[in-house]
Design a protein around this motif. Structure first.
Motif, PDB file in Angstrom:
ATOM      1  N   UNK A  98     -75.547 -12.118  47.199  1.00  0.00           N
ATOM      2  CA  UNK A  98     -74.197 -12.124  46.639  1.00  0.00           C
ATOM      3  C   UNK A  98     -73.982 -10.919  45.714  1.00  0.00           C
ATOM      4  N   UNK A  99     -75.007 -10.595  44.901  1.00  0.00           N
ATOM      5  CA  UNK A  99     -74.902  -9.438  43.993  1.00  0.00           C
ATOM      6  C   UNK A  99     -74.768  -8.139  44.784  1.00  0.00           C
ATOM      7  N   UNK A 100     -75.573  -7.998  45.844  1.00  0.00           N
ATOM      8  CA  UNK A 100     -75.507  -6.790  46.673  1.00  0.00           C
ATOM      9  C   UNK A 100     -74.144  -6.710  47.347  1.00  0.00           C
ATOM     10  N   UNK A 101     -73.663  -7.850  47.810  1.00  0.00           N
ATOM     11  CA  UNK A 101     -72.355  -7.910  48.461  1.00  0.00           C
ATOM     12  C   UNK A 101     -71.275  -7.357  47.521  1.00  0.00           C
ATOM     13  N   UNK A 102     -71.316  -7.799  46.255  1.00  0.00           N
ATOM     14  CA  UNK A 102     -70.322  -7.355  45.276  1.00  0.00           C
ATOM     15  C   UNK A 102     -70.479  -5.870  44.956  1.00  0.00           C
ATOM     16  N   UNK A 103     -71.739  -5.388  44.869  1.00  0.00           N
ATOM     17  CA  UNK A 103     -71.983  -3.969  44.595  1.00  0.00           C
ATOM     18  C   UNK A 103     -71.421  -3.086  45.706  1.00  0.00           C
ATOM     19  N   UNK A 104     -71.649  -3.497  46.942  1.00  0.00           N
ATOM     20  CA  UNK A 104     -71.213  -2.671  48.063  1.00  0.00           C
ATOM     21  C   UNK A 104     -69.694  -2.719  48.238  1.00  0.00           C
ATOM     22  N   UNK A 105     -69.110  -3.860  47.962  1.00  0.00           N
ATOM     23  CA  UNK A 105     -67.644  -3.935  47.974  1.00  0.00           C
ATOM     24  C   UNK A 105     -67.078  -3.022  46.883  1.00  0.00           C
ATOM     25  N   UNK A 106     -67.742  -3.011  45.712  1.00  0.00           N
ATOM     26  CA  UNK A 106     -67.312  -2.145  44.613  1.00  0.00           C
ATOM     27  C   UNK A 106     -67.388  -0.675  45.020  1.00  0.00           C
ATOM     28  N   UNK A 107     -68.494  -0.285  45.683  1.00  0.00           N
ATOM     29  CA  UNK A 107     -68.635   1.100  46.138  1.00  0.00           C
ATOM     30  C   UNK A 107     -67.527   1.452  47.124  1.00  0.00           C
ATOM     31  N   UNK A 108     -67.227   0.524  48.027  1.00  0.00           N
ATOM     32  CA  UNK A 108     -66.164   0.755  48.997  1.00  0.00           C
ATOM     33  C   UNK A 108     -64.798   0.891  48.345  1.00  0.00           C
ATOM     34  N   UNK A 109     -64.530   0.032  47.360  1.00  0.00           N
ATOM     35  CA  UNK A 109     -63.234   0.075  46.658  1.00  0.00           C
ATOM     36  C   UNK A 109     -63.101   1.366  45.857  1.00  0.00           C
ATOM     37  N   UNK A 110     -64.177   1.759  45.151  1.00  0.00           N
ATOM     38  CA  UNK A 110     -64.149   3.008  44.375  1.00  0.00           C
ATOM     39  C   UNK A 110     -63.902   4.209  45.287  1.00  0.00           C
ATOM     40  N   UNK A 111     -64.576   4.213  46.440  1.00  0.00           N
ATOM     41  CA  UNK A 111     -64.387   5.313  47.392  1.00  0.00           C
ATOM     42  C   UNK A 111     -62.935   5.358  47.866  1.00  0.00           C
ATOM     43  N   UNK A 112     -62.351   4.190  48.123  1.00  0.00           N
ATOM     44  CA  UNK A 112     -60.964   4.142  48.588  1.00  0.00           C
ATOM     45  C   UNK A 112     -59.992   4.620  47.498  1.00  0.00           C
ATOM     46  N   UNK A 113     -60.219   4.151  46.261  1.00  0.00           N
ATOM     47  CA  UNK A 113     -59.353   4.532  45.138  1.00  0.00           C
ATOM     48  C   UNK A 113     -59.413   6.041  44.907  1.00  0.00           C
ATOM     49  N   UNK A 114     -60.643   6.585  44.910  1.00  0.00           N
ATOM     50  CA  UNK A 114     -60.802   8.012  44.672  1.00  0.00           C
ATOM     51  C   UNK A 114     -60.217   8.827  45.824  1.00  0.00           C
ATOM     52  N   UNK A 115     -60.304   8.280  47.028  1.00  0.00           N
ATOM     53  CA  UNK A 115     -59.718   8.931  48.208  1.00  0.00           C
ATOM     54  C   UNK A 115     -58.226   9.166  47.989  1.00  0.00           C
ATOM     55  N   UNK A 116     -57.553   8.185  47.362  1.00  0.00           N
ATOM     56  CA  UNK A 116     -56.114   8.273  47.130  1.00  0.00           C
ATOM     57  C   UNK A 116     -55.744   9.321  46.070  1.00  0.00           C
ATOM     58  N   UNK A 117     -56.620   9.539  45.091  1.00  0.00           N
ATOM     59  CA  UNK A 117     -56.273  10.425  43.978  1.00  0.00           C
ATOM     60  C   UNK A 117     -56.954  11.793  44.054  1.00  0.00           C
TER      61      UNK A 117
END
Length: 254
Positions: A98-117
Motif C-alpha cells: 500500500x505504501x509503495x502504491x501511494x509513492x508511485x501514484x505520487x510520482x505519477x501525479x508530480x510528473x503530470x503536474x510538472x508536465x503542465x507547468x
C-alpha cells in the motif's frame, strides 16, 4: 463431504500461494526496472536538472528510486510470507504494498503536474540562468549543463543565439578575445570558434534550446509518470491476492 470441502479449500490456498509467489517474482523484477528508471534520470540527466528552477522533476525521480528499493525488498518479504503462511508477515507485506502504491501514484501525479507547468517555467527561467550563470564563479554545474545541452541538441541560446548578447561572461571578455556565443554553439567546437557568429559556423535553430529541452523533459516525464502509475496498477492485483490468501489461511485448519 466435510473432508471434500477441506481438500478444496486447501487446494485453493495452494493455488493462491503459487499465484502470489509468481506475482512477487515479477514484482521484484518490476522494482528493479522502476529503480533503474529513477537512477538513470538522476545520473544520466542530472546536468539538465541544474537548469530547472523547480525540483519536482528530480523529486519524481528520487521517489521512483525509493519505491524501487522498497519494491525489491517487499518482493522478497512477500515470497517468505507466502511459503511460511504467516498471516502477520502477510499483514506487513500488504501495508508495504500500500505504501509503495501511494509513492508511485505520487510520482505519477508530480510528473503530470510538472508536465503542465514546464513550458512556463522554461520560458521564465532558462534564458536568465544561461546568461547570468554561464562561466560564472561557483556555477560550473550550470556551465557544464549548458555546453552539454547546446552540443547534444545542436542549438544555441534559450530562444536564439542572440540571447548570448546579454551574457555576463561574454560582456566581461575583452574586445580582442570576445566571443559572440560560447564555443559549444559551434557545429565543430574548437577553442575560440564562438567568435564567428555565422549560420555556417554555429547552430541557428528555430525556437532555440528551450524547445529542445522542453520536448526532452516532457518525454522523460511521460516515462516517469507511466512507470509509476503502471506499476501501481499492477500492485492492486498483488493486494487482492494477498487479501485472498490471508482470508484463506485464516479459514484453513492446517
Amino acid at each position: 463431504m466435510g473432508v471434500s470441502n477441506e481438500k478444496t479449500e486447501r487446494c485453493g490456498t495452494i493455488c493462491l500461494k503459487y499465484l502470489l509467489f509468481a506475482f512477487n517474482f515479477l514484482f521484484w523484477l518490476a522494482g528493479g526496472a522502476v529503480m533503474a528508471v529513477g537512477i538513470w534520470t538522476v545520473v544520466e540527466k542530472s546536468d539538465y536538472i541544474s537548469l530547472l528552477s523547480s525540483s519536482i522533476y528530480a523529486i519524481s525521480a528520487y521517489i521512483l528510486i525509493l519505491a524501487g528499493v522498497i519494491v525489491m525488498v517487499t518482493g522478497v518479504l512477500g515470497c517468505c510470507a507466502t511459503f511460511k503462511e504467516q498471516r502477520q508477515i502477510l499483514r506487513v507485506y500488504f501495508v508495504l504494498l500500500l505504501c509503495i502504491f501511494l509513492l508511485e501514484i505520487l510520482a505519477g501525479v508530480l510528473a503530470y503536474v510538472y508536465y503542465q507547468q514546464l513550458n512556463e517555467e522554461l520560458k521564465e527561467n532558462l534564458k536568465e540562468t544561461m546568461v547570468t550563470k554561464y562561466r560564472q564563479p561557483n556555477e560550473d554545474h550550470v556551465t557544464k549543463a549548458v555546453d552539454k545541452l547546446q552540443q547534444e541538441f545542436k542549438c544555441c541560446g534559450s530562444n536564439s543565439s542572440s540571447d548570448w548578447n546579454a551574457s555576463k561572461w561574454i560582456i566581461s571578455e575583452s574586445k580582442d578575445s570576445r566571443r559572440f556565443v560560447p564555443d559549444s554553439c559551434c557545429k565543430t567546437p574548437v577553442d575560440g570558434c564562438g567568435k564567428r557568429d555565422h549560420p555556417s559556423n554555429i547552430y541557428k535553430v528555430e525556437g532555440g534550446c528551450i524547445t529542445k529541452l522542453e520536448n526532452f523533459i516532457m518525454d522523460h516525464l511521460k516515462i516517469i509518470g507511466a512507470v509509476g502509475v503502471g506499476i501501481a496498477c499492477v500492485q492492486i492485483v498483488g493486494m487482492v491476492f494477498t487479501c485472498c490468501l490471508y482470508r484463506s489461511l485464516k479459514a484453513d485448519p492446517y
